[in-house]
Design a protein around this motif. Structure first.
Motif, PDB file in Angstrom:
ATOM      1  N   GLY A 154       0.801  -1.219   0.000  1.00  0.00           N
ATOM      2  CA  GLY A 154       0.000   0.000   0.000  1.00  0.00           C
ATOM      3  C   GLY A 154       0.830   1.263   0.000  1.00  0.00           C
ATOM      4  N   SER A 155       2.115   1.153   0.308  1.00  0.00           N
ATOM      5  CA  SER A 155       3.001   2.322   0.298  1.00  0.00           C
ATOM      6  C   SER A 155       3.689   2.490  -1.044  1.00  0.00           C
ATOM      7  CB  SER A 155       4.039   2.184   1.422  1.00  0.00           C
ATOM      8  OG  SER A 155       3.365   2.139   2.673  1.00  0.00           O
ATOM      9  N   SER A 205       6.468   4.100   4.726  1.00  0.00           N
ATOM     10  CA  SER A 205       6.178   2.842   5.428  1.00  0.00           C
ATOM     11  C   SER A 205       5.319   3.126   6.646  1.00  0.00           C
ATOM     12  CB  SER A 205       7.470   2.152   5.867  1.00  0.00           C
ATOM     13  OG  SER A 205       7.171   0.953   6.575  1.00  0.00           O
ATOM     14  N   LYS A 206       4.093   2.643   6.606  1.00  0.00           N
ATOM     15  CA  LYS A 206       3.185   2.873   7.730  1.00  0.00           C
ATOM     16  C   LYS A 206       3.811   2.344   9.029  1.00  0.00           C
ATOM     17  CE  LYS A 206      -1.511   1.895   9.302  1.00  0.00           C
ATOM     18  NZ  LYS A 206      -2.781   1.193   9.066  1.00  0.00           N
ATOM     19  N   SER A 207       4.365   1.165   8.985  1.00  0.00           N
ATOM     20  CA  SER A 207       4.924   0.532  10.200  1.00  0.00           C
ATOM     21  C   SER A 207       6.377   0.913  10.434  1.00  0.00           C
ATOM     22  CB  SER A 207       4.840  -0.990  10.048  1.00  0.00           C
ATOM     23  OG  SER A 207       5.666  -1.382   8.928  1.00  0.00           O
ATOM     24  N   THR A 210       9.017  -2.684   7.635  1.00  0.00           N
ATOM     25  CA  THR A 210       8.943  -3.577   6.477  1.00  0.00           C
ATOM     26  C   THR A 210      10.333  -3.812   5.896  1.00  0.00           C
ATOM     27  OG1 THR A 210       6.715  -2.809   6.049  1.00  0.00           O
ATOM     28  CG2 THR A 210       7.859  -3.899   4.223  1.00  0.00           C
ATOM     29  N   GLN A 349      -4.003  -5.964  -4.568  1.00  0.00           N
ATOM     30  CA  GLN A 349      -3.839  -5.807  -3.124  1.00  0.00           C
ATOM     31  C   GLN A 349      -5.140  -5.345  -2.479  1.00  0.00           C
ATOM     32  OE1 GLN A 349      -1.503  -2.600  -1.524  1.00  0.00           O
ATOM     33  NE2 GLN A 349      -1.227  -3.638   0.433  1.00  0.00           N
ATOM     34  N   GLU A 353      -6.044  -8.663  -0.565  1.00  0.00           N
ATOM     35  CA  GLU A 353      -5.548  -8.547   0.817  1.00  0.00           C
ATOM     36  C   GLU A 353      -6.702  -8.202   1.769  1.00  0.00           C
ATOM     37  OE1 GLU A 353      -2.449  -5.511   2.423  1.00  0.00           O
ATOM     38  OE2 GLU A 353      -1.283  -7.328   2.047  1.00  0.00           O
ATOM     39  N   LYS A 512       6.626 -13.346   6.703  1.00  0.00           N
ATOM     40  CA  LYS A 512       7.649 -12.410   7.197  1.00  0.00           C
ATOM     41  C   LYS A 512       8.487 -13.066   8.287  1.00  0.00           C
ATOM     42  CE  LYS A 512       4.940  -8.212   6.298  1.00  0.00           C
ATOM     43  NZ  LYS A 512       4.256  -7.031   6.898  1.00  0.00           N
TER      44      LYS A 512
HETATM   45  O1  F6P Z   1       2.729  -7.147   4.411  1.00  0.00           O
HETATM   46  C1  F6P Z   1       1.581  -6.547   3.925  1.00  0.00           C
HETATM   47  C2  F6P Z   1       1.649  -5.070   4.243  1.00  0.00           C
HETATM   48  O2  F6P Z   1       1.522  -4.862   5.615  1.00  0.00           O
HETATM   49  C3  F6P Z   1       0.571  -4.323   3.489  1.00  0.00           C
HETATM   50  O3  F6P Z   1      -0.677  -4.405   4.124  1.00  0.00           O
HETATM   51  C4  F6P Z   1       1.176  -2.952   3.489  1.00  0.00           C
HETATM   52  O4  F6P Z   1       0.557  -2.091   2.553  1.00  0.00           O
HETATM   53  C5  F6P Z   1       2.632  -3.269   3.139  1.00  0.00           C
HETATM   54  O5  F6P Z   1       2.891  -4.491   3.822  1.00  0.00           O
HETATM   55  C6  F6P Z   1       3.634  -2.211   3.507  1.00  0.00           C
HETATM   56  O6  F6P Z   1       3.524  -1.953   4.869  1.00  0.00           O
HETATM   57  P1  F6P Z   1       4.247  -0.609   5.451  1.00  0.00           P
HETATM   58  O7  F6P Z   1       3.581   0.568   4.789  1.00  0.00           O
HETATM   59  O8  F6P Z   1       4.020  -0.664   6.919  1.00  0.00           O
HETATM   60  O9  F6P Z   1       5.705  -0.689   5.072  1.00  0.00           O
END
Ligand code: F6P
Length: 545
Positions: A154-155, A205-207, A210, A349, A353, A512
């Motif tokens: 999604g990024s 990256s939302k998290s 990644t 996706q 997803e 992962k």
């Molecule tokens: O692993 C799947 C996922 O979490 C997707 O839902 C998300 O868009 C992608 O990885 C990237 O995640 P992030 O933006 O946290 O890097």
């Protein structure tokens, strides 16, 4: 497995579902007969919403079918579910959070979240202006010529798709590039022609955990250092978009250069957020606003239109009908539009997803199909690739054809021919070719009776295969925004009918976790005995070089 007895879970959630199954078992009409019985069918089954026209008349659908499907929407509580989604309620029940992507394009700061959105959009706009005006300088005081978005899923998919789709609007001094794959080839080939002095990286990256994104960002950082950029000058070449400010700053990105995201926006629904920064840099802030406005218009339609005239609801009901009662295992999305070549990737996706789940919202394993495979490619290329399977294969694959009435290029004749190709395919799917017609064509070619008897059956095309056709007036930021939001909401409606959560993605975690363990083993050379012999043998081959 008799699919008629299964689906007890679905019938609990949708008590009238057995009536729909019975309706399917009694189905007699061909598409050709439905059109012959009602000359006004196409007009009655064509819906317009802003810049989008949907013709869903080439569907296995009668008034009785629609009535049964609409009854299911009532039993599923769809009306309340739509309000919950658009009002920011916690529709993502396993993560206990909203899926409030609609707020990102509502232009409302009536809530705290809305105020945060407005604040971030101001920051985005200022950044875009700084880069476009040349006031953002690199480590040797050069203006920025190239922006590289480092992100995945999604990024990446949404911004990458939109930037390609709106290539006619790229009027700004910067070129935008995308790097997603951990395969070093992508960043290698992306950077090899760029100048570190004039390149700016967006780490999206939302998290901010990644693997692919962090590895690529680290490679980009080293590329800058190798070019002579001092550590304390890196801040001029890196910005970040994340919910995880701590990890983004720990990576070395100046906190002033971090654009916030929020956990109430799912990754695959986030191109409207700061994740859309590469879009705004590519096409300009005004056009990005038009993209948001197009999506907002579809939100309003989704919220207000009666379900029998509600575009996302109708698309969802048709897919539900085909996946639950016609055995459809996949759905094709075929953009007859070169600039929409990345739309199928994005839609994979968004849809798979979201709907690829095997337990319902209560965590009970389901006994019915949920998400189906989404696939496609830019057309008319697919006609010379996989359309044979559509026309003479044994699978029923519903198709969404997407085209634009007017081109963004001067070749009007070719655009007319493109549209003709699009119509030819949906008409062929509907009408097919009879044995009699195949025989007559061979006879007209002067073939012998023996040849005719030998070949005719090979030329028969069953037809009676459904499709939808969506026509956009023209591919613009506004029409694209409406189109994307249309499919976002279609996915949500399906999740409500299927009683699943569209907004989590626990299924990607195992890969992962295993990936980290496998990489550790490949680094150390110590392969666990617990591994299956296939993985172990392949790892040994990799280690053996
Ligand atoms: O692993 C799947 C996922 O979490 C997707 O839902 C998300 O868009 C992608 O990885 C990237 O995640 P992030 O933006 O946290 O890097």
């Amino acid at each position: 497995m008799n699919t008629n007895t299964l689906k007890a879970e679905l019938s609990q959630h949708l008590p009238s579902f057995p009536k729909l199954q019975q309706h399917r078992q009694q189905w007699q009409s061909s598409l050709a007969e439905l059109f012959a019985d009602n000359p006004d069918r196409a007009r009655q089954m064509t819906l317009e919403m802003g810049p989008i026209l949907l013709d869903y008349s080439k569907s296995h659908l009668t008034e009785d079918t629609l009535s049964l499907l609409l009854q299911l929407t009532r039993e599923a509580g769809l009306e309340q579910a739509i309000k919950a989604l658009l009002n920011g309620e916690s529709v993502n029940n396993t993560e206990d959070r909203p899926a409030w992507h609609s707020l990102l394009r509502a232009g409302s700061s009536l809530t705290r979240e809305g105020a945060d959105v407005e604040e971030t959009q101001k920051k985005m706009a200022a950044f875009v202006e700084q880069v476009h005006s040349g006031n953002w300088k690199g480590y040797e005081n050069d203006t920025i010529t190239d922006v590289v978005n480092i992100g995945i899923g999604g990024s990446d998919l949404g911004p990458r798709m939109v930037c390609k789709a709106l290539c006619d609007y790229h009027q700004q001094p910067v070129k935008v590039h995308f790097v997603a794959n951990i395969d070093g080839a992508e960043i290698f080939h992306t950077l090899k022609n760029l100048n570190p002095k004039t390149t700016l990286f967006i780490v999206a990256s939302k998290s901010f955990t990644t693997l692919e994104t962090l590895e690529n960002a680290t490679t980009a950082r080293q590329w800058m250092l190798d070019a002579g950029c001092a550590e304390d000058q890196l801040q001029h070449h890196f910005v970040a978009i994340s919910t995880n400010l701590a990890k983004a700053t720990a990576f070395g990105i100046n906190s002033d250069n971090i654009f916030p995201m929020w956990d109430w926006v799912g990754g695959r629904y986030s191109l409207w957020s700061a994740i859309g920064l590469p879009i705004a840099l590519a096409v300009g802030w005004e056009h990005f606003q038009q993209l948001l406005a197009g999506a907002g218009a579809m939100d309003d339609h989704f919220a207000e239109a009666p379900f029998e005239a509600n575009m996302p609801v109708l698309l969802a009901l048709l897919t539900f009908w085909y996946s639950q009662c016609w055995g459809a295992q996949s759905q094709a999305v075929l953009p007859y539009c070169h600039q929409l070549q990345r739309l199928p990737d994005y839609m994979q996706q968004l849809d798979m997803e979201s709907l690829g789940k095997c337990v319902n919202r209560e965590g009970t394993p389901v006994d019915y199909p949920t998400g189906i495979a989404i696939w496609g490619t830019e057309e008319s290329n697919g006609q010379h690739s996989f359309h044979q399977l559509f026309h003479q294969g044994t699978a029923m694959i519903p198709v969404d054809f997407i085209a634009t009435l007017k081109p963004n290029h001067p070749h009007q004749g070719q655009h007319r021919q493109l549209l003709g190709c699009c119509l030819s395919q949906s008409q062929a799917l509907l009408a097919g070719k009879s044995l009699q017609r195949a025989e007559q064509e061979l006879r007209d070619e002067g073939r012998s009776e023996d040849d005719i008897q030998r070949l005719a059956s090979h030329k028969v095309i069953p037809g009676n295969r459904p499709s939808n056709t969506l026509l956009l007036d023209r591919l613009t930021p506004n029409s694209l925004g409406s189109l994307i939001a249309l499919y976002e909401h279609k996915v949500y409606v399906l999740s409500v009918l299927l009683n699943i959560n569209a907004y989590d993605q626990w299924g990607v975690e195992l890969g992962k976790q295993l990936g980290v363990q496998i990489d550790k083993a490949l680094v150390s050379g110590e392969l666990p005995d617990s591994w299956d012999s296939s993985t172990k043998g392949l790892a040994e081959r990799i280690l053996g070089g």
